[in-house]
Design a protein around this motif. Sequence first.
Motif, PDB file in Angstrom:
ATOM      1  N   CYS A   1      88.332 -90.942  18.965  1.00 42.65           N
ATOM      2  CA  CYS A   1      87.301 -91.269  17.983  1.00 42.65           C
ATOM      3  C   CYS A   1      87.874 -91.330  16.568  1.00 42.65           C
ATOM      4  O   CYS A   1      87.500 -92.206  15.781  1.00 42.65           O
ATOM      5  CB  CYS A   1      86.163 -90.249  18.038  1.00 42.65           C
ATOM      6  N   VAL A   2      88.772 -90.436  16.240  1.00 38.39           N
ATOM      7  CA  VAL A   2      89.393 -90.452  14.911  1.00 38.39           C
ATOM      8  C   VAL A   2      90.198 -91.743  14.716  1.00 38.39           C
ATOM      9  O   VAL A   2      90.163 -92.362  13.642  1.00 38.39           O
ATOM     10  CB  VAL A   2      90.268 -89.193  14.700  1.00 38.39           C
ATOM     11  N   ILE A   3      90.898 -92.172  15.751  1.00 38.80           N
ATOM     12  CA  ILE A   3      91.667 -93.420  15.659  1.00 38.80           C
ATOM     13  C   ILE A   3      90.737 -94.612  15.486  1.00 38.80           C
ATOM     14  O   ILE A   3      90.968 -95.485  14.629  1.00 38.80           O
ATOM     15  CB  ILE A   3      92.573 -93.576  16.897  1.00 38.80           C
ATOM     16  N   VAL A   4      89.652 -94.667  16.280  1.00 33.03           N
ATOM     17  CA  VAL A   4      88.691 -95.769  16.164  1.00 33.03           C
ATOM     18  C   VAL A   4      88.046 -95.767  14.784  1.00 33.03           C
ATOM     19  O   VAL A   4      87.883 -96.829  14.161  1.00 33.03           O
ATOM     20  CB  VAL A   4      87.625 -95.685  17.278  1.00 33.03           C
ATOM     21  N   LEU A   5      87.688 -94.591  14.273  1.00 31.69           N
ATOM     22  CA  LEU A   5      87.104 -94.505  12.933  1.00 31.69           C
ATOM     23  C   LEU A   5      88.079 -94.988  11.864  1.00 31.69           C
ATOM     24  O   LEU A   5      87.682 -95.642  10.901  1.00 31.69           O
ATOM     25  CB  LEU A   5      86.660 -93.078  12.640  1.00 31.69           C
ATOM     26  N   GLY A   6      89.353 -94.663  12.024  1.00 36.04           N
ATOM     27  CA  GLY A   6      90.348 -95.115  11.052  1.00 36.04           C
ATOM     28  C   GLY A   6      90.491 -96.629  11.049  1.00 36.04           C
ATOM     29  O   GLY A   6      90.527 -97.262   9.984  1.00 36.04           O
ATOM     30  N   ILE A   7      90.563 -97.220  12.236  1.00 39.89           N
ATOM     31  CA  ILE A   7      90.735 -98.676  12.335  1.00 39.89           C
ATOM     32  C   ILE A   7      89.499 -99.407  11.829  1.00 39.89           C
ATOM     33  O   ILE A   7      89.593-100.336  11.023  1.00 39.89           O
ATOM     34  CB  ILE A   7      91.071 -99.077  13.782  1.00 39.89           C
ATOM     35  N   THR A   8      88.316 -98.987  12.301  1.00 38.59           N
ATOM     36  CA  THR A   8      87.102 -99.672  11.865  1.00 38.59           C
ATOM     37  C   THR A   8      86.820 -99.425  10.379  1.00 38.59           C
ATOM     38  O   THR A   8      86.338-100.317   9.684  1.00 38.59           O
ATOM     39  CB  THR A   8      85.888 -99.238  12.710  1.00 38.59           C
ATOM     40  N   GLY A   9      87.135 -98.233   9.891  1.00 37.43           N
ATOM     41  CA  GLY A   9      86.960 -97.960   8.470  1.00 37.43           C
ATOM     42  C   GLY A   9      87.858 -98.825   7.606  1.00 37.43           C
ATOM     43  O   GLY A   9      87.444 -99.314   6.554  1.00 37.43           O
ATOM     44  N   TYR A  10      89.084 -99.036   8.060  1.00 40.07           N
ATOM     45  CA  TYR A  10      89.989 -99.926   7.314  1.00 40.07           C
ATOM     46  C   TYR A  10      89.459-101.352   7.301  1.00 40.07           C
ATOM     47  O   TYR A  10      89.490-102.025   6.270  1.00 40.07           O
ATOM     48  CB  TYR A  10      91.391 -99.886   7.923  1.00 40.07           C
ATOM     49  N   LEU A  11      88.962-101.821   8.455  1.00 35.95           N
ATOM     50  CA  LEU A  11      88.433-103.189   8.519  1.00 35.95           C
ATOM     51  C   LEU A  11      87.157-103.347   7.698  1.00 35.95           C
ATOM     52  O   LEU A  11      86.900-104.418   7.153  1.00 35.95           O
ATOM     53  CB  LEU A  11      88.179-103.586   9.977  1.00 35.95           C
ATOM     54  N   ILE A  12      86.352-102.290   7.607  1.00 33.13           N
ATOM     55  CA  ILE A  12      85.160-102.353   6.769  1.00 33.13           C
ATOM     56  C   ILE A  12      85.553-102.390   5.299  1.00 33.13           C
ATOM     57  O   ILE A  12      84.974-103.130   4.503  1.00 33.13           O
ATOM     58  CB  ILE A  12      84.222-101.164   7.071  1.00 33.13           C
ATOM     59  N   ALA A  13      86.553-101.611   4.923  1.00 31.73           N
ATOM     60  CA  ALA A  13      86.986-101.572   3.521  1.00 31.73           C
ATOM     61  C   ALA A  13      87.735-102.830   3.116  1.00 31.73           C
ATOM     62  O   ALA A  13      87.642-103.266   1.962  1.00 31.73           O
ATOM     63  CB  ALA A  13      87.864-100.349   3.287  1.00 31.73           C
ATOM     64  N   HIS A  14      88.479-103.415   4.039  1.00 33.79           N
ATOM     65  CA  HIS A  14      89.280-104.614   3.757  1.00 33.79           C
ATOM     66  C   HIS A  14      88.993-105.673   4.820  1.00 33.79           C
ATOM     67  O   HIS A  14      89.836-105.930   5.685  1.00 33.79           O
ATOM     68  CB  HIS A  14      90.773-104.283   3.763  1.00 33.79           C
ATOM     69  N   PRO A  15      87.819-106.304   4.768  1.00 32.46           N
ATOM     70  CA  PRO A  15      87.483-107.278   5.821  1.00 32.46           C
ATOM     71  C   PRO A  15      88.383-108.504   5.741  1.00 32.46           C
ATOM     72  O   PRO A  15      88.687-108.985   4.648  1.00 32.46           O
ATOM     73  CB  PRO A  15      86.035-107.641   5.532  1.00 32.46           C
ATOM     74  N   PRO A  16      88.830-108.981   6.899  1.00 34.66           N
ATOM     75  CA  PRO A  16      89.663-110.190   6.886  1.00 34.66           C
ATOM     76  C   PRO A  16      88.818-111.398   6.513  1.00 34.66           C
ATOM     77  O   PRO A  16      87.678-111.543   6.961  1.00 34.66           O
ATOM     78  CB  PRO A  16      90.184-110.284   8.323  1.00 34.66           C
ATOM     79  N   ALA A  17      89.368-112.240   5.678  1.00 36.02           N
ATOM     80  CA  ALA A  17      88.661-113.451   5.259  1.00 36.02           C
ATOM     81  C   ALA A  17      89.073-114.585   6.177  1.00 36.02           C
ATOM     82  O   ALA A  17      90.237-114.954   6.247  1.00 36.02           O
ATOM     83  CB  ALA A  17      89.003-113.774   3.811  1.00 36.02           C
ATOM     84  N   PHE A  18      88.113-115.117   6.899  1.00 32.44           N
ATOM     85  CA  PHE A  18      88.381-116.284   7.737  1.00 32.44           C
ATOM     86  C   PHE A  18      87.136-117.136   7.804  1.00 32.44           C
ATOM     87  O   PHE A  18      86.016-116.664   7.665  1.00 32.44           O
ATOM     88  CB  PHE A  18      88.855-115.883   9.145  1.00 32.44           C
ATOM     89  N   MET A  19      87.357-118.399   8.002  1.00 35.03           N
ATOM     90  CA  MET A  19      86.272-119.357   8.101  1.00 35.03           C
ATOM     91  C   MET A  19      86.060-119.691   9.562  1.00 35.03           C
ATOM     92  O   MET A  19      87.008-119.762  10.326  1.00 35.03           O
ATOM     93  CB  MET A  19      86.595-120.616   7.310  1.00 35.03           C
ATOM     94  N   SER A  20      84.831-119.912   9.913  1.00 34.72           N
ATOM     95  CA  SER A  20      84.514-120.248  11.285  1.00 34.72           C
ATOM     96  C   SER A  20      83.497-121.370  11.299  1.00 34.72           C
ATOM     97  O   SER A  20      82.580-121.410  10.486  1.00 34.72           O
ATOM     98  CB  SER A  20      83.961-119.017  12.011  1.00 34.72           C
ATOM     99  N   GLY A  21      83.654-122.285  12.242  1.00 37.59           N
ATOM    100  CA  GLY A  21      82.709-123.383  12.392  1.00 37.59           C
ATOM    101  C   GLY A  21      81.619-123.066  13.394  1.00 37.59           C
ATOM    102  O   GLY A  21      80.840-123.946  13.745  1.00 37.59           O
ATOM    103  N   ASN A  22      81.549-121.828  13.849  1.00 34.52           N
ATOM    104  CA  ASN A  22      80.549-121.428  14.835  1.00 34.52           C
ATOM    105  C   ASN A  22      79.183-121.232  14.184  1.00 34.52           C
ATOM    106  O   ASN A  22      79.050-121.232  12.968  1.00 34.52           O
ATOM    107  CB  ASN A  22      80.961-120.129  15.525  1.00 34.52           C
ATOM    108  N   GLU A  23      78.182-121.020  15.028  1.00 38.49           N
ATOM    109  CA  GLU A  23      76.842-120.703  14.549  1.00 38.49           C
ATOM    110  C   GLU A  23      76.859-119.380  13.795  1.00 38.49           C
ATOM    111  O   GLU A  23      77.707-118.525  14.043  1.00 38.49           O
ATOM    112  CB  GLU A  23      75.877-120.596  15.736  1.00 38.49           C
ATOM    113  N   ALA A  24      75.914-119.205  12.916  1.00 38.92           N
ATOM    114  CA  ALA A  24      75.868-117.975  12.120  1.00 38.92           C
ATOM    115  C   ALA A  24      75.613-116.756  13.000  1.00 38.92           C
ATOM    116  O   ALA A  24      76.093-115.663  12.711  1.00 38.92           O
ATOM    117  CB  ALA A  24      74.786-118.088  11.056  1.00 38.92           C
ATOM    118  N   SER A  25      74.857-116.936  14.084  1.00 43.38           N
ATOM    119  CA  SER A  25      74.554-115.796  14.942  1.00 43.38           C
ATOM    120  C   SER A  25      75.797-115.274  15.656  1.00 43.38           C
ATOM    121  O   SER A  25      75.874-114.098  15.985  1.00 43.38           O
ATOM    122  CB  SER A  25      73.496-116.169  15.975  1.00 43.38           C
TER     123      SER A  25
END
Length: 65
Positions: free
Chosen positions: A24-48
């Motif tokens: 759980c600590v590892i998952v929290l670290g990874i997801t917390g990093y991604l929340i703090a620094h979200p990757p910027a990417f463009m997608s042509g998919n539907e918004a949902s």
Amino acid sequence: MPELKSYAVWDVSTRWFHWINALCVIVLGITGYLIAHPPAFMSGNEASSGYWFGKLRFVHFATAY
């Protein structure tokens, strides 16, 4: 010479709790990093289908709970 005896220091349930907590600590670290620094990417998919950030936050909060 005295005979050596083997003693179980931690029972199985304590070991399971420890490793689940470590995961759980590892998952929290990874997801917390991604929340703090979200990757910027463009997608042509539907918004949902682009609701990955909400799912990431849910995983983060559920793991913290």
